[in-house]
Write an enzyme that holds these catalytic residues in place. Sequence first.
Site, PDB file in Angstrom:
ATOM      1  N   ASP A 209       0.828  -1.201   0.000  1.00  9.92           N
ATOM      2  CA  ASP A 209       0.000   0.000   0.000  1.00  9.92           C
ATOM      3  C   ASP A 209       0.867   1.258   0.000  1.00  9.92           C
ATOM      4  O   ASP A 209       1.891   1.310   0.681  1.00  9.92           O
ATOM      5  CB  ASP A 209      -0.899  -0.012   1.241  1.00  9.92           C
ATOM      6  CG  ASP A 209      -1.803   1.198   1.322  1.00  9.92           C
ATOM      7  OD1 ASP A 209      -2.744   1.277   0.509  1.00  9.92           O
ATOM      8  OD2 ASP A 209      -1.566   2.067   2.179  1.00  9.92           O
ATOM      9  N   GLU A 259       1.612  -0.375  -4.978  1.00  8.99           N
ATOM     10  CA  GLU A 259       0.696   0.713  -5.299  1.00  8.99           C
ATOM     11  C   GLU A 259       1.560   1.953  -5.500  1.00  8.99           C
ATOM     12  O   GLU A 259       1.967   2.605  -4.538  1.00  8.99           O
ATOM     13  CB  GLU A 259      -0.312   0.934  -4.169  1.00  8.99           C
ATOM     14  CG  GLU A 259      -1.331   2.017  -4.526  1.00  8.99           C
ATOM     15  CD  GLU A 259      -2.183   2.454  -3.353  1.00  8.99           C
ATOM     16  OE1 GLU A 259      -3.309   2.933  -3.591  1.00  8.99           O
ATOM     17  OE2 GLU A 259      -1.739   2.335  -2.187  1.00  8.99           O
TER      18      GLU A 259
END
Length: 536
Positions: A209, A259
């Site tokens: 993330d 990401e």
Amino acid sequence: MAAPHSHRTDDWWRDAVIYQVYPRSFADGDGDGTGDLAGVRARLPYLAELGVDAVWFTPWYLSPLVDGGYDVADYRTIDPAFGTLAEAEKLIAEARELGIRVIVDIVPNHISDQHAWFRAALAAGPGSPERELFHFRPGHGENGDIPPNTWPSQFSGPTWTRVEDGEWYLHLFTPEQPDLNWAHPAVRREHEDVLRFWFERGVAGVRIDSAALLAKDPALADFVEGVDPHPYIDQDELHDIYRSWRAIADEYGAVFVGEVWLPDSERFARYLRPDELHTAFNFNFLSCPWEADRLRRTIDDTLAEHAPVGAPATWVLCNHDVTRTVTRYGRADTGFDFATKAFGTPTDLALGTRRARAAALLTLALPGSVYVYQGEELGLPEAEVPLDRIEDPMHARSGGTDPGRDGCRVPLPWTAGAPWYGFGSDAGSEPWLPQPRDWDDYAVDRQQADEDSMLALYREALRLRGTVEGFGDGPLTWLPAAEGVLAFARGEGLKCLVNLSATPAGLPAHEELLLASGPLDTEGRLPADTAVWLRT
């Protein structure tokens, strides 16, 4: 039934179809209104029949759920709302028996303010070793009541919060998500240990993330628009972190997907060098409007930026943060931008559904790997969540102007006519987010019985992609086509055509029409907003 490609091992990730599960909203096994691991385990045969290679779980760790689980209080514990660590281990093993690998989500930029580290830092006070794990600073001004710098938040609102002793701490997201200090060796050691913890339990990969945010300018210099380098995005120190992570992943044969939102394609590709991350999400494609020229340019740019490092591209139409494809493609503006999300945007769902069906065939025909967000295979539209039921902090932090992301997180419909559409048990609690009252036609059982449903289209597309030589990783060659039509060849004799124009388009000579997103017209032409796969 094993998923396609399950015979491949070393390079499975180069052309895998990976299904994203948002655990709270997939299936509720104990009837408490919240999706859980028991619900997922019961539905694993559904995922195997769909034909996916892997499942990526958004965070299932212990969390106060201030930001949907991305505020992690303990990376080694499953949140009780979802189940137990033993259940997670069973799920990983049972999925593998069906040919489905498991990818977990790691959130390295920040932790929850309920994490033991942060609670200890608050208790220890200024100047303590515990505070060195975070970004604590005195404020500016005579009384220290001005934040240490002017960094903008990834969400709306401030990036600094002051604690009782007068110091401020940094949080690029909500105040409940304090940023970690990645210059501290203990932070690096802890995350390397967490990686090993999950690799030892059989996970095949990790989604990272906010992968470009971890390292910060140590001077915490003010942010100035347009001035490089950015003080907290894409710092050079990140690459050393990911090299150490890659060495650990290689021990276990595991993979990473980052990401990484970066406009600079050269700097983006640096994260995909052979000793760093295996893949990264392709957000330019996800946010691209339904326009032939823009899509072709985005596809070309994506393939070009991956080519120098030999990494496969990833393709995704939707995820747990963006407006669902069917809704987005039915609007006047078919792209996606967080800044333009608004209540009451009109949508033509019939048009959006037609385009989403065509987009599915386009995406699944492109070289590389594909991510499918749960419910996309059902053609779910964005749900309108009542104001008093919205939980996403993006809504509150915008002062109520941003609808937030809950509309794409509404629990899935499994059974038409059943309470809560079969998401939980008949006598169970109402789901954590309310489901629209007109979702019977989207339910899995109804779509399984309809050979023209979105679910049937996805199943057949994944079956062909996994069994017909030429799909997945490999070259793409553009073919001559009418204006507004995308046409390209894949492998030996495979062609994909997508008509984004307003008029029907003729098909090239072919031996077999493998799959169409909708019926051809009476003259055998490809209608507007329709795609086909051909064997020539």
